[in-house]
Design a protein around this motif. Sequence first.
Motif, PDB file in Angstrom:
ATOM      1  N   VAL A 134       0.647  -1.218   0.106  1.00 22.12           N
ATOM      2  CA  VAL A 134       0.056  -0.105  -0.044  1.00 22.12           C
ATOM      3  C   VAL A 134       0.904   1.221   0.062  1.00 22.12           C
ATOM      4  O   VAL A 134       0.654   2.206  -0.780  1.00 22.12           O
ATOM      5  CB  VAL A 134      -1.048   0.025   1.072  1.00 22.12           C
ATOM      6  N   ASP A 135       2.107   1.258   0.822  1.00 18.54           N
ATOM      7  CA  ASP A 135       2.832   2.365   0.687  1.00 18.54           C
ATOM      8  C   ASP A 135       3.366   2.706  -0.591  1.00 18.54           C
ATOM      9  O   ASP A 135       3.453   3.780  -0.904  1.00 18.54           O
ATOM     10  CB  ASP A 135       3.959   1.964   1.559  1.00 18.54           C
ATOM     11  N   TYR A 136       3.825   1.616  -1.415  1.00 17.26           N
ATOM     12  CA  TYR A 136       4.359   1.859  -2.686  1.00 17.26           C
ATOM     13  C   TYR A 136       3.233   2.400  -3.579  1.00 17.26           C
ATOM     14  O   TYR A 136       3.583   3.249  -4.520  1.00 17.26           O
ATOM     15  CB  TYR A 136       4.826   0.494  -3.196  1.00 17.26           C
ATOM     16  N   LEU A 137       2.002   1.995  -3.366  1.00 19.01           N
ATOM     17  CA  LEU A 137       0.828   2.480  -4.487  1.00 19.01           C
ATOM     18  C   LEU A 137       0.659   4.060  -4.000  1.00 19.01           C
ATOM     19  O   LEU A 137       0.506   4.726  -5.176  1.00 19.01           O
ATOM     20  CB  LEU A 137      -0.190   1.514  -4.335  1.00 19.01           C
ATOM     21  N   VAL A 138       0.571   4.179  -2.759  1.00 14.29           N
ATOM     22  CA  VAL A 138       0.478   5.566  -2.340  1.00 14.29           C
ATOM     23  C   VAL A 138       1.447   6.661  -2.952  1.00 14.29           C
ATOM     24  O   VAL A 138       1.316   7.624  -3.465  1.00 14.29           O
ATOM     25  CB  VAL A 138       0.282   5.683  -0.760  1.00 14.29           C
ATOM     26  N   SER A 139       2.730   6.065  -2.933  1.00 12.77           N
ATOM     27  CA  SER A 139       3.784   6.751  -3.277  1.00 12.77           C
ATOM     28  C   SER A 139       3.976   7.269  -4.759  1.00 12.77           C
ATOM     29  O   SER A 139       4.409   7.887  -5.260  1.00 12.77           O
ATOM     30  CB  SER A 139       5.279   5.909  -3.031  1.00 12.77           C
ATOM     31  N   LEU A 140       3.036   6.206  -5.489  1.00 11.80           N
ATOM     32  CA  LEU A 140       2.744   6.537  -7.026  1.00 11.80           C
ATOM     33  C   LEU A 140       1.655   7.146  -7.126  1.00 11.80           C
ATOM     34  O   LEU A 140       1.277   7.664  -8.539  1.00 11.80           O
ATOM     35  CB  LEU A 140       2.613   5.129  -7.587  1.00 11.80           C
ATOM     36  N   GLY A 141       0.901   7.782  -6.008  1.00 11.27           N
ATOM     37  CA  GLY A 141      -0.048   8.869  -6.201  1.00 11.27           C
ATOM     38  C   GLY A 141      -1.561   8.173  -6.128  1.00 11.27           C
ATOM     39  O   GLY A 141      -2.702   8.638  -6.205  1.00 11.27           O
ATOM     40  N   HIS A 142      -1.561   6.805  -5.768  1.00 12.81           N
ATOM     41  CA  HIS A 142      -3.181   6.184  -5.654  1.00 12.81           C
ATOM     42  C   HIS A 142      -3.570   6.364  -4.604  1.00 12.81           C
ATOM     43  O   HIS A 142      -2.864   6.300  -3.354  1.00 12.81           O
ATOM     44  CB  HIS A 142      -2.594   4.664  -6.015  1.00 12.81           C
TER      45      HIS A 142
END
Length: 348
Positions: free
Chosen positions: A180-188
């Motif tokens: 989830v952290d990675y997806l959020v870092s991509l703006g999701h």
Amino acid sequence: MNKEINSTEIARLAGVSRSTVSRVINNYTNVPEHTKQKVMKVIQQYNYYPNLSAQVLAGKRTRTIGLFMIDSGRVSGDSISSLLLARIIESASSQGYYVLTHIVRDLKEQEEIRTIKEIFYQRRIDGGVFIGAANHEPLIEELITEGFMVAIVDQHVPGRTEPNRIVFNFDNETGVGQAVDYLVSLGHTRIGMINGDMNRYSGPSKRRGFQTAMERHNLPVNTEWILPGDFNEASGYRAIKDFLKAGTELPTALFAANDSVAFGAVRALKEAGIRVPQDVSVIGFDDHFRSEHHSPPLTTIKVDFADMMDQLTKTLITSIERGTDTFQASAAGTQLIVRDSCQSVTTA
């Protein structure tokens, strides 16, 4: 564990001769049905199984562990299952132990239960490993209560800390948090999840990890984007097919409970003309053998299964040989592996 019961005692309790007990055990046809049922009732009541050899009767170890893989499908067709099996066999062999392997299709089947109990009660093995079982499996709990050394992959039963229970888990909540952290870092911010089997510990623990990670980023969890799954490719495919039929708006990213689920989801999205990652980013969990070669190569959370199985096997064999008076539990670490199935919302 009742170690004193023997065929003579069974005969006395059933009111028959010892030779009759022997004929029943060996399935001779010249035993009247009512006599056979009377003897079998006592056998089942006392969990009696004849020991296989004088060596076992003398209390010596067989230098064999049991490996019970619960899987209704084809284990040979799944590289993760094959890796787990092979690694345990290799690790046991390096320590001078044999592995008796049994693929269990359905642990609700009485014949399967009896087969597994026979293996333990006949002392054909010194301890057993269970992979793929429900979090609370009555057979496993019975074996532990009876004093057998049992190692379980993927279990959490609060308050059960018997010294003959060895538990190895995946650090699901940390791993899902990394995803989830990675997806959020991509703006999701519009992120959905395809669940695993909720009867197994990994199912609800990954779901909790997803909820916790979304809350940490102050993101709402849309229940319409939480889809049912079952830790296999067919369930991921079916989850997306059913979701698309409902006509619900798509999230921009999906976390799949494992890579097999992700494979099925990507296939269903592609069939519907939905591009991965341009339209929907997909991230998995496990780092399946196929993930690197998938189209697109799958971003995932890697679990070091090989090291986990080595540690489990070593712990089980050490406990068999030296004994233990403390409950043993471990969790395998996780690592984000970035490939091509996710992209930034700003470039979508």
